[in-house]
Design an enzyme around this catalytic site. Structure first.
Site, PDB file in Angstrom:
ATOM      1  N   ASP A  93      45.490  60.372  52.043  1.00 50.11           N
ATOM      2  CA  ASP A  93      43.756  60.145  51.754  1.00 50.11           C
ATOM      3  C   ASP A  93      43.438  61.239  50.684  1.00 50.11           C
ATOM      4  OD1 ASP A  93      44.482  62.642  53.157  1.00 50.11           O
ATOM      5  OD2 ASP A  93      42.758  62.090  54.740  1.00 50.11           O
ATOM      6  N   SER A  94      44.415  61.989  50.257  1.00 49.53           N
ATOM      7  CA  SER A  94      44.398  62.810  48.998  1.00 49.53           C
ATOM      8  C   SER A  94      44.033  61.951  47.843  1.00 49.53           C
ATOM      9  CB  SER A  94      45.661  63.521  48.838  1.00 49.53           C
ATOM     10  OG  SER A  94      46.512  62.882  48.631  1.00 49.53           O
ATOM     11  N   LYS A 118      50.023  58.149  59.559  1.00 45.10           N
ATOM     12  CA  LYS A 118      49.912  59.442  59.700  1.00 45.10           C
ATOM     13  C   LYS A 118      48.591  59.784  59.945  1.00 45.10           C
ATOM     14  CE  LYS A 118      49.986  62.657  56.134  1.00 45.10           C
ATOM     15  NZ  LYS A 118      48.472  63.161  56.445  1.00 45.10           N
ATOM     16  N   GLU A 164      51.523  71.571  56.819  1.00 44.17           N
ATOM     17  CA  GLU A 164      50.856  72.137  55.635  1.00 44.17           C
ATOM     18  C   GLU A 164      50.253  73.468  55.697  1.00 44.17           C
ATOM     19  OE1 GLU A 164      47.898  69.286  54.173  1.00 44.17           O
ATOM     20  OE2 GLU A 164      47.394  70.480  52.526  1.00 44.17           O
TER      21      GLU A 164
HETATM   22  O1  KIV Z   1      46.995  62.972  51.862  1.00 44.56           O
HETATM   23  C1  KIV Z   1      47.968  63.644  51.823  1.00 44.56           C
HETATM   24  O2  KIV Z   1      48.286  63.754  50.287  1.00 44.56           O
HETATM   25  C2  KIV Z   1      48.445  64.347  52.556  1.00 44.56           C
HETATM   26  C3  KIV Z   1      49.655  65.235  52.278  1.00 44.56           C
HETATM   27  C4  KIV Z   1      49.091  66.455  51.710  1.00 44.56           C
HETATM   28  C5  KIV Z   1      50.608  65.758  53.337  1.00 44.56           C
HETATM   29  O3  KIV Z   1      48.153  64.331  53.664  1.00 44.56           O
END
Ligand code: KIV
Length: 301
Positions: A67-68, A136, A205
């Site tokens: 979701d980044s 996730k 994280e």
């Molecule tokens: O959304 C993302 O990129 C993440 C990573 C930072 C693990 O959750």
């Protein structure tokens, strides 16, 4: 515009031939089985078809459709704004580009917070419509029942504890976790609860390296670190940080391996200059008529 060319490696749209090496497809149980093998789990995010192809070609095990994407692709200030349809669409594109890596889709904020049935419905959409092979979600003990429900429904789950970008409002920002003994114990309890709920791996994280290493030793499932030191069973970074296509300050752990922003900037400046100066397009970049046209061919049109 160029259409996506078929990559030389096997694709999923036709049967494999005997000449083609069958890539050893990475699965959630395969990642789980890496624990203790000494083989690091190579992970990175991707949000689109070309990136997924390149990540696959580079030999990564896991692609996280994170979701980044909200930050690095869509320009939002946090991850909270991204929607389920946006995550499904990105996951579909990634799946088209990735043969071998396990494709994990992030469950966006709000998609696993309401009820068990809502969580299941949303995760099923990521799997059925997006093609995700696992999902996730963020959180430890407070999310363990959701993780168990998903695993029960045959959806592999990757956990995520430590600094939780979806919790910025309750935490008051992006906070490193586990700096005190009390907090380190909280983290270990969170990670253990995810393992007990059936998660096949857990992201750590923003956790001090010594704490992440100890948690990794305590768990039977692999840990994948981001800002959590070298003692984890695998590592993950945000693709745009790795290739230098993100803007503004990046965290200390986000090692940059290229400056793609600079490459793009220079290419676009040269293209713009060629248009301005009449150097683009050249004759070889145009189409020719098949027959000589009379001077007044447009008169009767
Ligand atoms: O959304 C993302 O990129 C993440 C990573 C930072 C693990 O959750």
């Amino acid at each position: 515009m160029a259409s996506p060319s078929k990559k030389p490696s096997p694709d999923r749209t036709r049967p494999r031939t005997s000449e083609e090496p069958v890539p050893s497809k990475i699965t959630a149980p395969g990642i789980r089985a890496r624990k203790g093998s000494g083989r690091k789990i190579l992970s990175v995010t991707a949000y689109d078809y070309p990136s997924a192809r390149l990540v696959d070609e580079a030999g990564f095990d896991v692609i996280l459709v994170g979701d980044s994407m909200a930050n690095v692709v869509l320009g939002h200030a946090s991850t909270l704004k991204i929607t389920l349809p946006q995550m499904i669409s990105a996951t579909r594109a990634v799946k088209r580009g990735a043969d071998r890596p396990l494709v994990v889709a992030d469950m966006p904020f709000g998609s696993y917070h309401v009820s068990r049935s809502d969580t299941l419905r949303n995760a099923l959409r990521l799997v059925r419509e997006g093609g995700a092979e696992a999902v996730k979600l963020e959180g430890g003990r407070s999310r363990a029942d959701m993780v168990a429900a998903l695993v029960q429904a045959d959806i592999p789950v990757m956990g995520h504890v430590g600094l939780l970008p979806q919790s910025i409002h309750t935490r008051g920002g992006y906070k490193v976790r586990g700096r005190t003994m009390e907090d380190a114990r909280e983290l270990l309890a969170d990670a253990r609860s995810l393992e007990a709920a059936g998660a096949f791996a857990v992201v750590l994280e923003g956790v001090p390296a010594a704490v992440a290493e100890r948690i990794s030793q305590r768990l039977k499932i692999p840990t994948i670190g981001i800002g959590a030191g070298a003692g984890c069973d695998g590592q993950i970074l945000v693709l745009h940080d790795v290739i230098g296509l993100s803007f503004g300050p990046t965290p200390r752990f986000a090692r940059r391996y290229a400056n793609v922003a600079e490459v793009m900037r220079e290419a676009l400046q040269r293209f713009a200059e060629d248009i301005r100066k009449g150097r683009f397009p050249a004759e070889s970049e145009t189409y020719q008529v098949e027959e000589a046209l009379p001077a007044d061919w447009d008169r009767s049109a």
